[in-house]
Write a protein that holds these residues in place. Structure first.
Motif, PDB file in Angstrom:
ATOM      1  N   GLU A 132      44.957 -13.721   9.361  1.00  0.00           N
ATOM      2  CA  GLU A 132      46.147 -13.932   8.537  1.00  0.00           C
ATOM      3  C   GLU A 132      47.308 -13.024   8.930  1.00  0.00           C
ATOM      4  O   GLU A 132      48.479 -13.400   8.808  1.00  0.00           O
ATOM      5  CB  GLU A 132      45.789 -13.697   7.060  1.00  0.00           C
ATOM      6  CG  GLU A 132      46.933 -13.961   6.097  1.00  0.00           C
ATOM      7  CD  GLU A 132      46.556 -13.677   4.648  1.00  0.00           C
ATOM      8  OE1 GLU A 132      47.431 -13.806   3.778  1.00  0.00           O
ATOM      9  OE2 GLU A 132      45.376 -13.317   4.397  1.00  0.00           O
ATOM     10  N   HIS A 133      47.006 -11.825   9.427  1.00  0.00           N
ATOM     11  CA  HIS A 133      48.066 -10.845   9.695  1.00  0.00           C
ATOM     12  C   HIS A 133      48.227 -10.489  11.171  1.00  0.00           C
ATOM     13  O   HIS A 133      49.057  -9.652  11.508  1.00  0.00           O
ATOM     14  CB  HIS A 133      47.784  -9.557   8.903  1.00  0.00           C
ATOM     15  CG  HIS A 133      47.676  -9.769   7.431  1.00  0.00           C
ATOM     16  ND1 HIS A 133      48.740 -10.134   6.645  1.00  0.00           N
ATOM     17  CD2 HIS A 133      46.588  -9.697   6.609  1.00  0.00           C
ATOM     18  CE1 HIS A 133      48.344 -10.260   5.390  1.00  0.00           C
ATOM     19  NE2 HIS A 133      47.046 -10.006   5.330  1.00  0.00           N
ATOM     20  N   THR A 134      47.439 -11.108  12.050  1.00  0.00           N
ATOM     21  CA  THR A 134      47.427 -10.720  13.461  1.00  0.00           C
ATOM     22  C   THR A 134      47.704 -11.911  14.360  1.00  0.00           C
ATOM     23  O   THR A 134      47.124 -12.978  14.184  1.00  0.00           O
ATOM     24  CB  THR A 134      46.062 -10.111  13.849  1.00  0.00           C
ATOM     25  OG1 THR A 134      45.801  -8.987  13.020  1.00  0.00           O
ATOM     26  CG2 THR A 134      46.039  -9.681  15.311  1.00  0.00           C
TER      27      THR A 134
ATOM     28  N   GLU B 108      33.953  -8.406  16.548  1.00  0.00           N
ATOM     29  CA  GLU B 108      32.648  -7.912  16.108  1.00  0.00           C
ATOM     30  C   GLU B 108      32.719  -7.227  14.748  1.00  0.00           C
ATOM     31  O   GLU B 108      31.809  -7.346  13.932  1.00  0.00           O
ATOM     32  CB  GLU B 108      32.083  -6.947  17.154  1.00  0.00           C
ATOM     33  CG  GLU B 108      31.657  -7.628  18.451  1.00  0.00           C
ATOM     34  CD  GLU B 108      31.392  -6.623  19.560  1.00  0.00           C
ATOM     35  OE1 GLU B 108      31.418  -5.392  19.277  1.00  0.00           O
ATOM     36  OE2 GLU B 108      31.158  -7.054  20.712  1.00  0.00           O
ATOM     37  N   ARG B 109      33.802  -6.502  14.507  1.00  0.00           N
ATOM     38  CA  ARG B 109      33.935  -5.739  13.267  1.00  0.00           C
ATOM     39  C   ARG B 109      34.699  -6.499  12.191  1.00  0.00           C
ATOM     40  O   ARG B 109      34.859  -5.998  11.080  1.00  0.00           O
ATOM     41  CB  ARG B 109      34.618  -4.403  13.546  1.00  0.00           C
ATOM     42  CG  ARG B 109      33.872  -3.520  14.535  1.00  0.00           C
ATOM     43  CD  ARG B 109      34.601  -2.211  14.757  1.00  0.00           C
ATOM     44  NE  ARG B 109      34.550  -1.385  13.558  1.00  0.00           N
ATOM     45  CZ  ARG B 109      33.747  -0.344  13.366  1.00  0.00           C
ATOM     46  NH1 ARG B 109      32.892  -0.013  14.328  1.00  0.00           N
ATOM     47  NH2 ARG B 109      33.779   0.355  12.257  1.00  0.00           N
TER      48      ARG B 109
ATOM     49  N   PHE C  68      45.856  -4.468  12.650  1.00  0.00           N
ATOM     50  CA  PHE C  68      46.232  -3.298  11.862  1.00  0.00           C
ATOM     51  C   PHE C  68      45.010  -2.455  11.512  1.00  0.00           C
ATOM     52  O   PHE C  68      45.009  -1.229  11.697  1.00  0.00           O
ATOM     53  CB  PHE C  68      46.949  -3.728  10.579  1.00  0.00           C
ATOM     54  CG  PHE C  68      47.256  -2.586   9.658  1.00  0.00           C
ATOM     55  CD1 PHE C  68      48.396  -1.811   9.844  1.00  0.00           C
ATOM     56  CD2 PHE C  68      46.397  -2.249   8.611  1.00  0.00           C
ATOM     57  CE1 PHE C  68      48.676  -0.736   9.004  1.00  0.00           C
ATOM     58  CE2 PHE C  68      46.667  -1.184   7.773  1.00  0.00           C
ATOM     59  CZ  PHE C  68      47.805  -0.430   7.968  1.00  0.00           C
ATOM     60  N   ASP C  69      43.947  -3.090  10.982  1.00  0.00           N
ATOM     61  CA  ASP C  69      42.762  -2.327  10.579  1.00  0.00           C
ATOM     62  C   ASP C  69      42.089  -1.669  11.786  1.00  0.00           C
ATOM     63  O   ASP C  69      41.604  -0.535  11.692  1.00  0.00           O
ATOM     64  CB  ASP C  69      41.769  -3.249   9.860  1.00  0.00           C
ATOM     65  CG  ASP C  69      42.278  -3.689   8.499  1.00  0.00           C
ATOM     66  OD1 ASP C  69      43.065  -2.942   7.883  1.00  0.00           O
ATOM     67  OD2 ASP C  69      41.902  -4.787   8.061  1.00  0.00           O
TER      68      ASP C  69
ATOM     69  N   MET D  41      44.308   1.256  12.821  1.00  0.00           N
ATOM     70  CA  MET D  41      44.273   2.301  11.795  1.00  0.00           C
ATOM     71  C   MET D  41      42.973   3.104  11.892  1.00  0.00           C
ATOM     72  O   MET D  41      42.988   4.343  11.806  1.00  0.00           O
ATOM     73  CB  MET D  41      44.401   1.667  10.409  1.00  0.00           C
ATOM     74  CG  MET D  41      44.629   2.658   9.297  1.00  0.00           C
ATOM     75  SD  MET D  41      46.274   3.400   9.426  1.00  0.00           S
ATOM     76  CE  MET D  41      46.086   4.827   8.362  1.00  0.00           C
ATOM     77  N   ARG D  42      41.872   2.412  12.104  1.00  0.00           N
ATOM     78  CA  ARG D  42      40.582   3.104  12.216  1.00  0.00           C
ATOM     79  C   ARG D  42      40.592   4.064  13.411  1.00  0.00           C
ATOM     80  O   ARG D  42      40.159   5.221  13.311  1.00  0.00           O
ATOM     81  CB  ARG D  42      39.457   2.074  12.358  1.00  0.00           C
ATOM     82  CG  ARG D  42      38.085   2.675  12.628  1.00  0.00           C
ATOM     83  CD  ARG D  42      36.989   1.622  12.586  1.00  0.00           C
ATOM     84  NE  ARG D  42      37.205   0.539  13.515  1.00  0.00           N
ATOM     85  CZ  ARG D  42      36.906   0.583  14.820  1.00  0.00           C
ATOM     86  NH1 ARG D  42      36.378   1.692  15.339  1.00  0.00           N
ATOM     87  NH2 ARG D  42      37.111  -0.465  15.602  1.00  0.00           N
ATOM     88  N   LEU D  43      41.097   3.593  14.546  1.00  0.00           N
ATOM     89  CA  LEU D  43      41.129   4.446  15.731  1.00  0.00           C
ATOM     90  C   LEU D  43      42.129   5.588  15.567  1.00  0.00           C
ATOM     91  O   LEU D  43      41.897   6.693  16.062  1.00  0.00           O
ATOM     92  CB  LEU D  43      41.469   3.611  16.963  1.00  0.00           C
ATOM     93  CG  LEU D  43      40.350   2.680  17.441  1.00  0.00           C
ATOM     94  CD1 LEU D  43      40.821   1.858  18.625  1.00  0.00           C
ATOM     95  CD2 LEU D  43      39.105   3.463  17.819  1.00  0.00           C
ATOM     96  N   SER D  44      43.231   5.334  14.889  1.00  0.00           N
ATOM     97  CA  SER D  44      44.217   6.398  14.647  1.00  0.00           C
ATOM     98  C   SER D  44      43.590   7.532  13.852  1.00  0.00           C
ATOM     99  O   SER D  44      43.801   8.717  14.150  1.00  0.00           O
ATOM    100  CB  SER D  44      45.431   5.839  13.900  1.00  0.00           C
ATOM    101  OG  SER D  44      46.068   4.827  14.642  1.00  0.00           O
TER     102      SER D  44
END
Length: 524
Positions: free
Chosen positions: A225-227, A457-458, A463-464, A467-470
């Protein structure tokens, strides 16, 4: 091509190139957005504890007040360069953590609201600082702000003097400088011809938040939806929505020699553009851009690789190049690697170094108009469809499969990597080459493919995922053992830069209009 490279390598070996490649200079400029814990662009000012963005040599800002840029000095080994870059990140992370901010881990930016909400960098009230700020306003009017907050890694490289003394057929300093300029421009032309290989191997921006397009239509597919994403894409940063700006397609900048390059670049900074004239320059007492020319200043030209000569106070880049020649090459084709806390890794830089030497050793005839068109087509194809099975690129008027052309290049690089290994007493360059050959055998090993696979896979959108890697990279930087000596040095540099900015503001003797007029009317 391979024969010419091997001939020049043989010549270097015969002349006793024991360590002629050992002391090349390596520097990094790496951009990262400051973001909030919710992944929005930080609206806070550049942290004072980091120093002055105008006068600090190593920690500054690029387009936005929130877009940090880390600049290493040049070192003779990339491991030293990366160690310095890590210290800059660790020092910054401790300051940002106190303000509950973090560094964004990817090239494509975080979730973006209205374009006007992206804060433009400020550099104080000095004439030099005001010029930087107004220049960025001009970029906003010309291209929009969102494009300007895409992050990248720039790799600065120069060959050592030992190499040039062996490679040149003259000992006269002026002739040697002219020959060095000629070979560096040959390197640049060959990088343009074959540089599509870099986003194929290292591109790490196949997806983007929908918010980045600001409601504009695109040919991208919906990941969720957002990517938005390109299924076979490698580097949207290098595509026509990012670095490859359509507005600059007709500038006609020539890379055939130093004179034609500086002349064409200077001409673009002096030629009015009707579209930019409609924007206006100073309207109702408010500056919108530095001027209404095709380029406000030379740095506005978005090239993938540049010849560089450090400028002196008040000196324009084209004048510095004319007076002192090319000191180093700036490669601007690297995405920020989401898999590496620093956005780049040692094996990658060793490969790029070897690739640049390959580009230098090949014959490099002037670029024709046909070749320039082919280069543009190839860069766009690889950025958006680089991993597509059977993809063809244009080469000398014919079609050639990407994988066969890439294998030819990597095979031709073997002797270069062997010489570099011999000069450095290790196998790091050959190992770096083998790692890239593996990506040709299995394109799913490329960073762009790995990124999309991990998102699937995840069950994460862009964005998510970012954000996780950041957050993970931020923890890495906070845990890095920054020595007391390094921390004190960076604190001292920050304080000194703030004092230097205040001094610049106090030293200004003319108004901004006069300052700008003098800058643009200077000759060289």
């Amino acid at each position: 091509m391979a024969k010419r490279v091997e001939q020049r390598l043989k010549r270097l070996r015969e002349q006793g190139c024991v360590d002629c490649l050992r002391n090349g200079r390596h520097g990094i400029e790496k951009e990262s957005l400051r973001v909030t814990p919710k992944g929005r662009i930080a609206l806070t000012p550049h942290p004072g504890s980091l120093g002055s963005a105008l006068t600090h040599d190593y920690i500054t800002t690029d387009y936005s007040e929130a877009l940090l840029e880390f600049v290493t000095p040049p070192f003779t080994d990339v491991s030293e360069t990366l160690a310095n870059l890590q210290d800059l990140h660790a020092f910054t992370a401790r300051i940002l953590a106190a303000d509950d901010e973090l560094l964004w881990a990817t090239s494509m930016p975080c979730a973006i609201g209205e374009d006007a909400g992206i804060p433009i960098a400020r550099y104080g009230s000095s004439n030099a600082g005001t010029m930087r700020h107004i220049y960025r306003h001009g970029l906003a009017h010309r291209y929009g702000r969102a494009m300007q907050v895409i992050s990248g890694v720039h790799y600065n490289f120069s060959l050592p003097e030992n190499f040039w003394r062996l490679f040149s057929d003259s000992r006269d300093p002026e002739v040697l400088r002219e020959q060095r300029d000629t070979y560096y421009f040959g390197l640049i032309r060959n990088f343009q011809r074959s540089g599509w290989l870099i986003p194929f191997l290292f591109g790490a921006s196949p997806a983007v938040c929908k918010s980045f397009l600001q409601g504009r239509s695109s040919h991208f597919e919906a990941f969720d939806e957002h990517t938005l994403f390109e299924p076979w894409g490698t580097s949207l940063r290098m595509s026509d929505i990012g670095y490859k700006n359509k507005n600059q397609a007709g500038l006609g900048i020539s890379y055939n020699d130093l004179k034609s390059y500086t002349d064409s670049l200077e001409r673009a900074t002096r030629t009015p553009d009707p579209e930019y004239e409609r924007i206006g320059v100073e309207v109702d007492g408010e500056w919108r851009q530095l001027n209404s020319n095709m380029l406000q200043i030379e740095n506005e030209y978005y090239s993938f690789i540049r010849p560089k000569q450090p400028t002196r106070p008040g000196e324009r880049p084209v004048h510095a190049l004319r007076r002192r020649g090319v000191e180093y090459i700036e490669v601007r084709a690297l995405d920020v690697s989401a898999f590496d806390p620093l956005g780049v890794h040692e094996s990658q830089l060793r490969f790029v170094e070897a690739f640049l030497i390959y580009c230098l050793l090949m014959d490099s005839p002037p670029l024709s108009e046909q070749e320039e068109r082919e280069i543009d087509v190839n860069q766009q194809r690889v950025a958006c469809r680089g991993r597509q099975p059977g993809l063809h690129l244009l080469r000398d008027g014919d079609n050639q499969r990407l994988d066969s052309w890439a294998r030819e290049i990597l095979t031709d690089m073997e002797g270069i990597c062997e010489l570099l290994d011999a000069n450095h007493g290790e196998q790091a360059y050959s190992e770096a080459l083998r790692a890239q050959k593996a990506k040709l055998d299995d394109p799913d090993c490329t960073p762009s493919a790995r990124m999309l696979a991990e998102m699937r896979e995840r069950g994460e959108g862009f964005f998510d995922y970012a954000m996780r890697l950041s957050q993970a990279h931020m923890q890495h930087h906070l845990k890095h053992p920054l020595s007391a000596e390094s921390e004190q040095r960076l604190c001292t540099l920050a304080e000194a830069s703030l004092a230097a900015q205040r001094q610049r503001e106090a030293d200004d003797e003319v108004d901004f209009h006069t300052y700008l007029t003098r800058y643009f009317t200077a000759t060289g």
